[in-house]
Design a protein around this motif. Structure first.
Motif, mmCIF file in Angstrom:
data_model
loop_
_atom_site.group_PDB
_atom_site.id
_atom_site.type_symbol
_atom_site.label_atom_id
_atom_site.label_comp_id
_atom_site.label_asym_id
_atom_site.label_seq_id
_atom_site.Cartn_x
_atom_site.Cartn_y
_atom_site.Cartn_z
ATOM 1 N N THR A 19 0.820 -1.213 0.000
ATOM 2 C CA THR A 19 0.000 0.000 0.000
ATOM 3 C C THR A 19 0.857 1.267 0.000
ATOM 4 O OG1 THR A 19 -0.157 -0.046 2.422
ATOM 5 C CG2 THR A 19 -1.915 -1.130 1.180
ATOM 6 N N HIS A 114 -16.257 0.267 -6.777
ATOM 7 C CA HIS A 114 -15.012 1.024 -6.851
ATOM 8 C C HIS A 114 -15.269 2.521 -6.732
ATOM 9 C CE1 HIS A 114 -10.832 1.181 -9.028
ATOM 10 N NE2 HIS A 114 -10.748 1.451 -7.745
ATOM 11 N N VAL A 117 -15.749 3.932 -3.231
ATOM 12 C CA VAL A 117 -14.633 3.873 -2.280
ATOM 13 C C VAL A 117 -13.921 5.214 -2.198
ATOM 14 C CG1 VAL A 117 -12.350 2.852 -1.897
ATOM 15 C CG2 VAL A 117 -14.258 1.406 -2.527
ATOM 16 N N ASP A 121 -8.396 5.650 0.854
ATOM 17 C CA ASP A 121 -8.185 4.261 1.272
ATOM 18 C C ASP A 121 -7.455 3.557 0.135
ATOM 19 O OD1 ASP A 121 -8.242 1.669 2.174
ATOM 20 O OD2 ASP A 121 -10.398 1.610 2.570
ATOM 21 N N GLU A 124 -7.839 -0.384 -0.371
ATOM 22 C CA GLU A 124 -9.090 -0.881 -0.944
ATOM 23 C C GLU A 124 -9.253 -0.418 -2.386
ATOM 24 O OE1 GLU A 124 -12.897 -2.877 -0.903
ATOM 25 O OE2 GLU A 124 -10.901 -3.114 -0.024
ATOM 26 N N ARG A 127 -7.072 -2.567 -4.475
ATOM 27 C CA ARG A 127 -7.595 -3.937 -4.530
ATOM 28 C C ARG A 127 -8.705 -4.049 -5.566
ATOM 29 N NH1 ARG A 127 -11.643 -7.117 -3.069
ATOM 30 N NH2 ARG A 127 -12.872 -5.391 -2.229
ATOM 31 N N LEU A 128 -9.610 -3.074 -5.572
ATOM 32 C CA LEU A 128 -10.725 -3.114 -6.517
ATOM 33 C C LEU A 128 -10.263 -2.832 -7.945
ATOM 34 C CD1 LEU A 128 -13.385 -1.392 -4.277
ATOM 35 C CD2 LEU A 128 -13.544 -3.716 -5.210
ATOM 36 N N ARG A 157 -0.995 -4.074 -7.381
ATOM 37 C CA ARG A 157 -1.545 -3.287 -6.274
ATOM 38 C C ARG A 157 -0.557 -2.232 -5.813
ATOM 39 N NH1 ARG A 157 -2.662 -6.541 -1.314
ATOM 40 N NH2 ARG A 157 -3.143 -4.461 -0.542
#
Length: 212
Positions: A19, A114, A117, A121, A124, A127-128, A157
């Motif tokens: 991340t 998506h 969101v 973040d 997340e 991830r999407l 990611r």
């Protein structure tokens, strides 16, 4: 299944790397992570060795661990592999209307989730983003290509999370491009999809000269 302290530290630190909360090029110490994860240095040392073996870190005795940055060549290699696999998947499904319709429904659901969101973040959101592209590859049903593409997921990611730190423009570009990619799939336009995908990846990840 029970997880050891080293397993937990490994998972936590790897997630911080993916991340970009621990960005590439940062030097971190065992003590820093031990304090953050509320463990002794022994499980941290074990986790660092595992992360180093996987290429996420480079260890320097008595100094700490360097988070290995994503190199330009690695970035280009990942993006070119993604274009090849995703374009192949779309060409495989455009001739089967039922598969195409099912894929379209899954992509629409992904895009709705998506867009809801908060881009702050990053975990997340990334991830999407990865899930959108993984749905395309999974629709082909080729297990070997699916496994290979999944193996790129962590790098994907991390690369996306790094770009999100640059601001809203990247977020808007991803949403816009995903809508266009889904439309090309719905139209059965495999060649159009391939061109849009290459432009999407080059634009989001700022690749000079484009992606093949």
């Amino acid at each position: 299944m029970t997880y050891s302290a080293a397993d937990r530290v490994y998972a936590d630190v790897k997630e911080l790397i993916l991340t970009c909360e621990l960005p590439g090029g940062e030097l971190i110490s065992e003590g820093e992570i031990a304090q953050r994860c509320e463990v002794s240095r022994t499980p941290v040392r074990e986790a660092f060795l595992r992360l180093a073996a996987e290429g996420w870190m480079r260890l320097y005795p008595k100094r700490g661990a360097l988070v290995v940055p994503v190199g330009d060549q690695e970035s280009r290699d990942v993006l070119e592999a993604r274009v090849l696999v995703e374009s192949h998947a779309v060409r495989s499904v455009v001739g089967t209307p039922s598969t195409l319709a099912a894929l379209g429904a899954r992509l629409d659901e992904n895009r709705r989730t998506h867009q809801a969101v908060d881009p702050s973040d990053a975990a997340e959101f990334a991830r999407l983003d990865a899930q959108f592209h993984q749905l395309i590859v999974a629709a082909d049903g080729n297990a070997l290509l699916g496994d290979f593409y999944t193996s790129l997921g962590e790098r994907q990611r991390r690369m996306t999370a790094a770009r999100l730190h640059l601001g809203r423009e990247v977020v808007d570009r991803i949403h816009h491009d995903h809508t266009a990619l889904a439309a090309a799939i719905a139209d059965g336009d495999a060649d159009g999809f391939a061109g849009l995908l290459a432009a999407h990846l080059a634009g989001v990840h700022d690749v000079d000269g484009g992606v093949r």
